[in-house]
Write a protein that holds these residues in place. Sequence first.
Motif, PDB file in Angstrom:
ATOM      1  N   ALA A 157       3.557   2.197 -17.709  1.00 20.57           N
ATOM      2  CA  ALA A 157       2.782   2.571 -16.446  1.00 20.57           C
ATOM      3  C   ALA A 157       4.059   2.606 -15.247  1.00 20.57           C
ATOM      4  O   ALA A 157       3.788   3.366 -14.410  1.00 20.57           O
ATOM      5  CB  ALA A 157       2.045   1.323 -16.088  1.00 20.57           C
ATOM      6  N   CYS A 158       4.919   1.904 -15.448  1.00 18.21           N
ATOM      7  CA  CYS A 158       6.097   1.656 -14.462  1.00 18.21           C
ATOM      8  C   CYS A 158       6.860   3.126 -14.463  1.00 18.21           C
ATOM      9  O   CYS A 158       7.708   3.339 -13.426  1.00 18.21           O
ATOM     10  CB  CYS A 158       6.964   0.557 -14.416  1.00 18.21           C
ATOM     11  N   THR A 159       6.949   3.909 -15.431  1.00 22.65           N
ATOM     12  CA  THR A 159       7.700   5.009 -15.586  1.00 22.65           C
ATOM     13  C   THR A 159       6.709   6.354 -15.540  1.00 22.65           C
ATOM     14  O   THR A 159       7.015   7.499 -15.412  1.00 22.65           O
ATOM     15  CB  THR A 159       8.854   5.053 -16.551  1.00 22.65           C
ATOM     16  N   SER A 160       5.535   6.134 -15.495  1.00 23.83           N
ATOM     17  CA  SER A 160       4.531   6.993 -15.552  1.00 23.83           C
ATOM     18  C   SER A 160       4.358   8.022 -14.189  1.00 23.83           C
ATOM     19  O   SER A 160       4.076   9.230 -14.125  1.00 23.83           O
ATOM     20  CB  SER A 160       3.058   6.633 -15.842  1.00 23.83           C
ATOM     21  N   ILE A 161       4.829   7.514 -13.053  1.00 24.10           N
ATOM     22  CA  ILE A 161       5.271   8.217 -12.044  1.00 24.10           C
ATOM     23  C   ILE A 161       6.508   8.362 -11.648  1.00 24.10           C
ATOM     24  O   ILE A 161       7.378   7.276 -11.668  1.00 24.10           O
ATOM     25  CB  ILE A 161       4.435   7.424 -10.496  1.00 24.10           C
ATOM     26  N   GLY A 162       6.843   9.734 -11.149  1.00 26.59           N
ATOM     27  CA  GLY A 162       8.263   9.835 -11.045  1.00 26.59           C
ATOM     28  C   GLY A 162       8.998   9.059  -9.938  1.00 26.59           C
ATOM     29  O   GLY A 162       8.352   8.669  -8.948  1.00 26.59           O
ATOM     30  N   LYS A 163      10.174   8.766 -10.053  1.00 28.55           N
ATOM     31  CA  LYS A 163      11.171   7.969  -9.055  1.00 28.55           C
ATOM     32  C   LYS A 163      11.088   8.851  -7.565  1.00 28.55           C
ATOM     33  O   LYS A 163      11.038   8.100  -6.447  1.00 28.55           O
ATOM     34  CB  LYS A 163      12.626   7.919  -9.398  1.00 28.55           C
ATOM     35  N   THR A 195       8.493  10.741  -6.638  1.00 28.98           N
ATOM     36  CA  THR A 195       7.370  10.572  -5.973  1.00 28.98           C
ATOM     37  C   THR A 195       7.192   8.986  -5.411  1.00 28.98           C
ATOM     38  O   THR A 195       6.726   8.667  -4.283  1.00 28.98           O
ATOM     39  CB  THR A 195       6.399  10.697  -6.925  1.00 28.98           C
ATOM     40  N   ILE A 196       7.650   8.020  -5.941  1.00 24.90           N
ATOM     41  CA  ILE A 196       7.704   6.682  -5.336  1.00 24.90           C
ATOM     42  C   ILE A 196       8.371   6.714  -4.239  1.00 24.90           C
ATOM     43  O   ILE A 196       7.839   6.028  -3.166  1.00 24.90           O
ATOM     44  CB  ILE A 196       8.377   5.748  -6.448  1.00 24.90           C
ATOM     45  N   GLU A 197       9.706   7.313  -4.024  1.00 24.03           N
ATOM     46  CA  GLU A 197      10.479   7.337  -2.763  1.00 24.03           C
ATOM     47  C   GLU A 197       9.452   7.715  -1.782  1.00 24.03           C
ATOM     48  O   GLU A 197       9.603   7.362  -0.516  1.00 24.03           O
ATOM     49  CB  GLU A 197      11.890   7.795  -3.004  1.00 24.03           C
ATOM     50  N   ASP A 198       8.912   9.031  -2.114  1.00 23.26           N
ATOM     51  CA  ASP A 198       8.063   9.702  -0.833  1.00 23.26           C
ATOM     52  C   ASP A 198       6.919   8.721  -0.479  1.00 23.26           C
ATOM     53  O   ASP A 198       6.790   8.809   0.655  1.00 23.26           O
ATOM     54  CB  ASP A 198       7.872  11.007  -1.472  1.00 23.26           C
ATOM     55  N   LEU A 199       6.279   8.183  -1.413  1.00 24.77           N
ATOM     56  CA  LEU A 199       5.012   7.604  -1.130  1.00 24.77           C
ATOM     57  C   LEU A 199       5.169   6.173  -0.694  1.00 24.77           C
ATOM     58  O   LEU A 199       4.275   5.494   0.038  1.00 24.77           O
ATOM     59  CB  LEU A 199       4.217   7.551  -2.400  1.00 24.77           C
ATOM     60  N   VAL A 200       6.221   5.708  -1.082  1.00 23.00           N
ATOM     61  CA  VAL A 200       6.534   4.179  -0.879  1.00 23.00           C
ATOM     62  C   VAL A 200       7.760   3.952  -0.137  1.00 23.00           C
ATOM     63  O   VAL A 200       8.756   3.536  -0.793  1.00 23.00           O
ATOM     64  CB  VAL A 200       6.278   3.201  -1.945  1.00 23.00           C
ATOM     65  N   LYS A 245      12.193  -0.543  -6.755  1.00 25.97           N
ATOM     66  CA  LYS A 245      11.716   0.950  -7.124  1.00 25.97           C
ATOM     67  C   LYS A 245      11.378   0.955  -8.423  1.00 25.97           C
ATOM     68  O   LYS A 245      10.776   1.849  -9.008  1.00 25.97           O
ATOM     69  CB  LYS A 245      13.255   1.570  -6.819  1.00 25.97           C
ATOM     70  N   GLY A 246      11.926   0.177  -9.365  1.00 26.97           N
ATOM     71  CA  GLY A 246      11.236   0.249 -10.891  1.00 26.97           C
ATOM     72  C   GLY A 246       9.729  -0.331 -11.059  1.00 26.97           C
ATOM     73  O   GLY A 246       9.071  -0.170 -12.096  1.00 26.97           O
ATOM     74  N   GLY A 247       9.133  -0.729  -9.851  1.00 32.56           N
ATOM     75  CA  GLY A 247       7.660  -1.459  -9.952  1.00 32.56           C
ATOM     76  C   GLY A 247       7.636  -2.610 -10.570  1.00 32.56           C
ATOM     77  O   GLY A 247       8.466  -3.216 -11.038  1.00 32.56           O
ATOM     78  N   ARG A 249      -3.909  -1.644 -22.364  1.00 33.60           N
ATOM     79  CA  ARG A 249      -4.049  -1.786 -21.052  1.00 33.60           C
ATOM     80  C   ARG A 249      -2.662  -1.900 -20.407  1.00 33.60           C
ATOM     81  O   ARG A 249      -1.633  -2.847 -21.010  1.00 33.60           O
ATOM     82  CB  ARG A 249      -4.933  -2.774 -20.792  1.00 33.60           C
ATOM     83  N   GLY A 250      -2.399  -1.314 -19.413  1.00 34.32           N
ATOM     84  CA  GLY A 250      -1.252  -1.587 -18.734  1.00 34.32           C
ATOM     85  C   GLY A 250      -1.298  -1.077 -17.187  1.00 34.32           C
ATOM     86  O   GLY A 250      -2.216  -0.190 -16.797  1.00 34.32           O
ATOM     87  N   GLY A 251      -0.302  -1.635 -16.417  1.00 31.57           N
ATOM     88  CA  GLY A 251      -0.335  -1.358 -15.084  1.00 31.57           C
ATOM     89  C   GLY A 251       0.844  -1.552 -14.306  1.00 31.57           C
ATOM     90  O   GLY A 251       1.908  -2.111 -14.992  1.00 31.57           O
ATOM     91  N   CYS A 252       0.979  -0.854 -13.024  1.00 30.77           N
ATOM     92  CA  CYS A 252       2.402  -1.182 -12.147  1.00 30.77           C
ATOM     93  C   CYS A 252       2.052  -0.975 -10.863  1.00 30.77           C
ATOM     94  O   CYS A 252       1.186  -0.324 -10.445  1.00 30.77           O
ATOM     95  CB  CYS A 252       3.510   0.016 -12.800  1.00 30.77           C
ATOM     96  N   SER A 253       2.990  -1.653  -9.996  1.00 31.94           N
ATOM     97  CA  SER A 253       2.674  -1.515  -8.570  1.00 31.94           C
ATOM     98  C   SER A 253       3.842  -1.512  -7.813  1.00 31.94           C
ATOM     99  O   SER A 253       4.862  -1.999  -8.099  1.00 31.94           O
ATOM    100  CB  SER A 253       1.413  -2.494  -7.904  1.00 31.94           C
ATOM    101  N   TRP A 254       3.756  -0.912  -6.614  1.00 31.02           N
ATOM    102  CA  TRP A 254       4.984  -0.606  -5.555  1.00 31.02           C
ATOM    103  C   TRP A 254       4.482  -1.178  -4.185  1.00 31.02           C
ATOM    104  O   TRP A 254       3.325  -0.674  -4.037  1.00 31.02           O
ATOM    105  CB  TRP A 254       5.554   0.825  -5.666  1.00 31.02           C
ATOM    106  N   ASN A 255       5.246  -1.764  -3.441  1.00 33.87           N
ATOM    107  CA  ASN A 255       5.061  -1.920  -2.025  1.00 33.87           C
ATOM    108  C   ASN A 255       6.114  -1.802  -1.214  1.00 33.87           C
ATOM    109  O   ASN A 255       7.145  -2.038  -1.675  1.00 33.87           O
ATOM    110  CB  ASN A 255       4.059  -2.959  -1.697  1.00 33.87           C
ATOM    111  N   GLY A 256       5.929  -1.353   0.181  1.00 32.18           N
ATOM    112  CA  GLY A 256       7.190  -0.966   0.848  1.00 32.18           C
ATOM    113  C   GLY A 256       6.854  -1.143   2.480  1.00 32.18           C
ATOM    114  O   GLY A 256       5.815  -0.693   2.875  1.00 32.18           O
ATOM    115  N   LEU A 257       7.698  -1.682   3.033  1.00 30.14           N
ATOM    116  CA  LEU A 257       7.534  -1.557   4.762  1.00 30.14           C
ATOM    117  C   LEU A 257       8.686  -0.969   5.332  1.00 30.14           C
ATOM    118  O   LEU A 257       9.963  -1.581   5.253  1.00 30.14           O
ATOM    119  CB  LEU A 257       7.633  -3.156   5.174  1.00 30.14           C
ATOM    120  N   ASP A 258       8.438   0.091   5.992  1.00 26.63           N
ATOM    121  CA  ASP A 258       9.305   0.986   6.562  1.00 26.63           C
ATOM    122  C   ASP A 258       9.266   0.362   8.177  1.00 26.63           C
ATOM    123  O   ASP A 258       8.442   0.646   9.034  1.00 26.63           O
ATOM    124  CB  ASP A 258       9.114   2.274   6.709  1.00 26.63           C
ATOM    125  N   ASP A 259      10.247  -0.774   8.538  1.00 19.81           N
ATOM    126  CA  ASP A 259      10.324  -1.442   9.590  1.00 19.81           C
ATOM    127  C   ASP A 259      11.140  -0.920  10.851  1.00 19.81           C
ATOM    128  O   ASP A 259      12.236  -0.464  10.527  1.00 19.81           O
ATOM    129  CB  ASP A 259      10.768  -2.822   9.251  1.00 19.81           C
TER     130      ASP A 259
END
Length: 276
Positions: free
Chosen positions: A62-68, A70-75, A81-83, A94-104
């Motif tokens: 799950a943590c590599t299912s979305i390109g790096k 795309t992660i940089e652009d969306l979050v 960055k690895g999720g 079953r599998g999952g992964c999440s990312w969050n970020g604050l552009d302060d």
Amino acid sequence: MHRSAPRLSRILACAAVPVMLVVAGCSSDSGDAKESGSSASPSAKKAEPTVEPAKFDALPDACTSIGKKTIEDLVPKTKNKGGTPGKSSDTSVRGGCSWNGLDDNGVKGSQYRWLDVGFTRFDSDQSLGSGAKRATDEYTKQVAKTQATEGAKKVSAKPAAGLGEQATSVTYGLTKSSEDFEYATLVARTGNVVVSVTYNGAGFAGAKSPSSADILKDALKAAEEAVAAVGADDGAKTSPSAKTSASPSAEPTAKASDKATAKATGKSSAKAVSKS
């Protein structure tokens, strides 16, 4: 007197003959019944139809299912960055992964983003049905559950073309920690796998929150990559036989999002106060 005795014996002997014939006849009927019963063939059992084998027998990471990229652009300014992998007792179902970020940006405000991807796979089961059917049932449940999100405002659900065999996008607004968030969830089914992508964002410290259209556009981009990742490593493997598997349930990720949001909100507010 002497002549009557033999005569009486002959009468008794003749009277006994019909009784013996009757007994013999009953015995014969009983035997015929037994033979008739033993010759009856048992009813043939109907053969149960076999279920269609499951299309996929594994899930992508799950943590590599979305390109790096795309992660940089969306979050932007994501903390990991690895999720962060989701908890699962069996990553093959079953599998999952999440990312969050604050552009302060201090007193100019900040932008918060959170992205989550989840995969749920179903095996074919003789008693429960094919993997595709079980995945279809789970897909329907996840769409309904998303639409029923507590506190959601302006909920809108629409078919999403080009994602697997069936897909639905659900957008809505949600107020958390006194901030207005825009949400977009994409639920898609490809074969016997259900893919769920949730993306949300908000503006902090006076910054303008993203539009629902922008959040949905970015969520669709991530969902396309996640769906394409299913079976990408090994083609579309087909299970050699139907396997027995308890129906896995997708674990809710709202709590993880809320914790990350609360932490980010506190951090942004504190910095905004100190710089103002």
